[in-house]
Motif scaffolding. Structure first.
Motif, PDB file in Angstrom:
ATOM      1  N   ARG A   1       0.339  -0.966   0.389  1.00  0.00           N
ATOM      2  CA  ARG A   1       0.125  -0.051   0.231  1.00  0.00           C
ATOM      3  C   ARG A   1       0.703   1.632   0.045  1.00  0.00           C
ATOM      4  O   ARG A   1       0.997   2.038  -1.170  1.00  0.00           O
ATOM      5  N   PHE A   2       0.948   1.737   0.980  1.00  0.00           N
ATOM      6  CA  PHE A   2       2.509   3.042   1.515  1.00  0.00           C
ATOM      7  C   PHE A   2       3.785   2.595   1.465  1.00  0.00           C
ATOM      8  O   PHE A   2       3.669   2.493   2.033  1.00  0.00           O
ATOM      9  N   VAL A   3       4.233   2.915   0.542  1.00  0.00           N
ATOM     10  CA  VAL A   3       5.450   2.134   0.287  1.00  0.00           C
ATOM     11  C   VAL A   3       6.603   4.008   0.544  1.00  0.00           C
ATOM     12  O   VAL A   3       6.164   4.673  -0.237  1.00  0.00           O
ATOM     13  N   VAL A   4       7.379   3.388   1.511  1.00  0.00           N
ATOM     14  CA  VAL A   4       8.400   4.748   1.227  1.00  0.00           C
ATOM     15  C   VAL A   4       9.859   4.187   0.927  1.00  0.00           C
ATOM     16  O   VAL A   4      10.525   2.730   0.432  1.00  0.00           O
ATOM     17  N   MET A   5       9.765   5.334  -0.251  1.00  0.00           N
ATOM     18  CA  MET A   5      11.506   4.419  -1.307  1.00  0.00           C
ATOM     19  C   MET A   5      12.329   5.278  -1.300  1.00  0.00           C
ATOM     20  O   MET A   5      12.919   3.707  -1.693  1.00  0.00           O
ATOM     21  N   ASP A   6      12.625   5.448  -0.319  1.00  0.00           N
ATOM     22  CA  ASP A   6      13.941   5.432   0.277  1.00  0.00           C
ATOM     23  C   ASP A   6      14.370   3.924   0.899  1.00  0.00           C
ATOM     24  O   ASP A   6      15.364   3.458   0.792  1.00  0.00           O
ATOM     25  N   ASP A   7      13.201   3.540   2.256  1.00  0.00           N
ATOM     26  CA  ASP A   7      13.410   2.326   2.213  1.00  0.00           C
ATOM     27  C   ASP A   7      13.442   1.119   1.701  1.00  0.00           C
ATOM     28  O   ASP A   7      14.228   0.042   1.420  1.00  0.00           O
ATOM     29  N   LEU A   8      12.654   1.549   0.957  1.00  0.00           N
ATOM     30  CA  LEU A   8      13.126   0.112  -0.148  1.00  0.00           C
ATOM     31  C   LEU A   8      14.072  -0.304  -1.036  1.00  0.00           C
ATOM     32  O   LEU A   8      14.893  -0.663  -1.282  1.00  0.00           O
ATOM     33  N   HIS A   9      14.520   0.665  -1.495  1.00  0.00           N
ATOM     34  CA  HIS A   9      16.444   1.112  -2.010  1.00  0.00           C
ATOM     35  C   HIS A   9      17.227   0.455  -1.091  1.00  0.00           C
ATOM     36  O   HIS A   9      18.139   0.136  -1.283  1.00  0.00           O
ATOM     37  N   ASP A  10      16.682   1.421  -0.116  1.00  0.00           N
ATOM     38  CA  ASP A  10      17.755   0.433   1.595  1.00  0.00           C
ATOM     39  C   ASP A  10      17.600  -1.271   1.204  1.00  0.00           C
ATOM     40  O   ASP A  10      18.613  -1.594   0.912  1.00  0.00           O
ATOM     41  N   LYS A  11      16.657  -1.664   1.307  1.00  0.00           N
ATOM     42  CA  LYS A  11      16.664  -3.009   1.008  1.00  0.00           C
ATOM     43  C   LYS A  11      16.998  -3.302  -0.311  1.00  0.00           C
ATOM     44  O   LYS A  11      17.291  -4.616   0.067  1.00  0.00           O
ATOM     45  N   PHE A  12      16.243  -3.290  -1.541  1.00  0.00           N
ATOM     46  CA  PHE A  12      17.176  -3.848  -2.098  1.00  0.00           C
ATOM     47  C   PHE A  12      18.144  -3.612  -3.186  1.00  0.00           C
ATOM     48  O   PHE A  12      19.078  -4.237  -3.135  1.00  0.00           O
ATOM     49  N   GLU A  13      19.194  -3.015  -1.834  1.00  0.00           N
ATOM     50  CA  GLU A  13      20.870  -2.219  -1.965  1.00  0.00           C
ATOM     51  C   GLU A  13      21.121  -3.561  -1.240  1.00  0.00           C
ATOM     52  O   GLU A  13      22.655  -3.878  -1.101  1.00  0.00           O
ATOM     53  N   ARG A  14      21.134  -3.807   0.417  1.00  0.00           N
ATOM     54  CA  ARG A  14      21.586  -5.058   1.837  1.00  0.00           C
ATOM     55  C   ARG A  14      21.031  -5.984   0.261  1.00  0.00           C
ATOM     56  O   ARG A  14      22.324  -6.437   0.788  1.00  0.00           O
ATOM     57  N   ILE A  15      20.018  -5.626  -0.265  1.00  0.00           N
ATOM     58  CA  ILE A  15      20.168  -7.762  -0.580  1.00  0.00           C
ATOM     59  C   ILE A  15      21.016  -8.267  -1.889  1.00  0.00           C
ATOM     60  O   ILE A  15      21.906  -8.997  -1.318  1.00  0.00           O
ATOM     61  N   VAL A  16      20.660  -7.023  -2.713  1.00  0.00           N
ATOM     62  CA  VAL A  16      21.937  -6.774  -3.487  1.00  0.00           C
ATOM     63  C   VAL A  16      23.914  -6.992  -3.542  1.00  0.00           C
ATOM     64  O   VAL A  16      24.176  -7.924  -3.644  1.00  0.00           O
ATOM     65  N   ASN A  17      24.023  -6.257  -2.382  1.00  0.00           N
ATOM     66  CA  ASN A  17      25.528  -6.501  -2.057  1.00  0.00           C
ATOM     67  C   ASN A  17      25.741  -6.932  -1.298  1.00  0.00           C
ATOM     68  O   ASN A  17      26.631  -7.966  -1.132  1.00  0.00           O
ATOM     69  N   ASN A  18      24.791  -8.246  -0.637  1.00  0.00           N
ATOM     70  CA  ASN A  18      24.681  -9.886   0.265  1.00  0.00           C
ATOM     71  C   ASN A  18      24.651 -10.768  -0.761  1.00  0.00           C
ATOM     72  O   ASN A  18      24.468 -11.812   0.323  1.00  0.00           O
ATOM     73  N   TYR A  19      24.312 -10.613  -1.343  1.00  0.00           N
ATOM     74  CA  TYR A  19      23.741 -11.794  -1.910  1.00  0.00           C
ATOM     75  C   TYR A  19      24.352 -12.328  -3.508  1.00  0.00           C
ATOM     76  O   TYR A  19      24.860 -11.529  -4.743  1.00  0.00           O
ATOM     77  N   GLU A  20      24.984 -13.598  -3.951  1.00  0.00           N
ATOM     78  CA  GLU A  20      26.495 -14.010  -4.992  1.00  0.00           C
ATOM     79  C   GLU A  20      25.858 -14.581  -5.762  1.00  0.00           C
ATOM     80  O   GLU A  20      24.914 -15.123  -5.236  1.00  0.00           O
ATOM     81  N   ILE A  21      25.295 -14.244  -6.900  1.00  0.00           N
ATOM     82  CA  ILE A  21      24.824 -15.169  -7.729  1.00  0.00           C
ATOM     83  C   ILE A  21      25.781 -16.103  -8.288  1.00  0.00           C
ATOM     84  O   ILE A  21      26.338 -16.133  -9.374  1.00  0.00           O
ATOM     85  N   ALA A  22      25.653 -17.402  -8.338  1.00  0.00           N
ATOM     86  CA  ALA A  22      26.084 -18.250  -8.209  1.00  0.00           C
ATOM     87  C   ALA A  22      26.690 -18.746 -10.228  1.00  0.00           C
ATOM     88  O   ALA A  22      25.578 -18.355 -11.295  1.00  0.00           O
TER      89      ALA A  22
END
Length: 120
Positions: A99-120
């Protein structure tokens, strides 16, 4: 006169069935579902912001699904309101926003996921 430069937004592929969504989530290491409805003004306002943001994260593969066209999405992924933004890693839901998405928080979540995940 200065010409304004607009960022290119990615287009979300559109899902037409629950099977297509299941296959998409299982086939992509990091997958993202944007669940909306046709008459949802919040959905239409949030989508371009998310599209633009995902340009920065090519590792995240997006797909859009209309709860109007694929009503099974609500039961399959326990979606009670739209827009619902779900991110999966190797088929497991890692987070959701609704519903109500805080864009800065979403960006931070995307960044954490991508930075901590290694694609095999």
């Amino acid at each position: 006169m200065v010409k304004e430069r607009r960022k290119k937004m990615i287009n979300f592929p559109i899902a037409n069935s629950i099977e297509e969504i299941r296959n998409f989530v299982s086939a992509n290491p990091i997958s993202f579902l944007y669940i909306s409805r046709e008459g949802c003004s919040v959905c239409h306002a949030v989508k371009p912001k998310v599209q633009e943001m995902l340009e920065e994260f090519p590792e995240i593969k997006p797909m859009q699904v209309s709860a109007d066209d694929v009503p099974e999405i609500a039961g399959e992924y326990t979606v009670f309101t739209v827009p619902a933004l779900l991110l999966f890693i190797e088929g497991k839901e890692m987070f959701r926003e609704a519903r109500f998405v805080v864009m800065d928080d979403l960006h931070d979540k995307f960044e954490r996921i991508v930075n901590n995940y290694e694609i095999a």
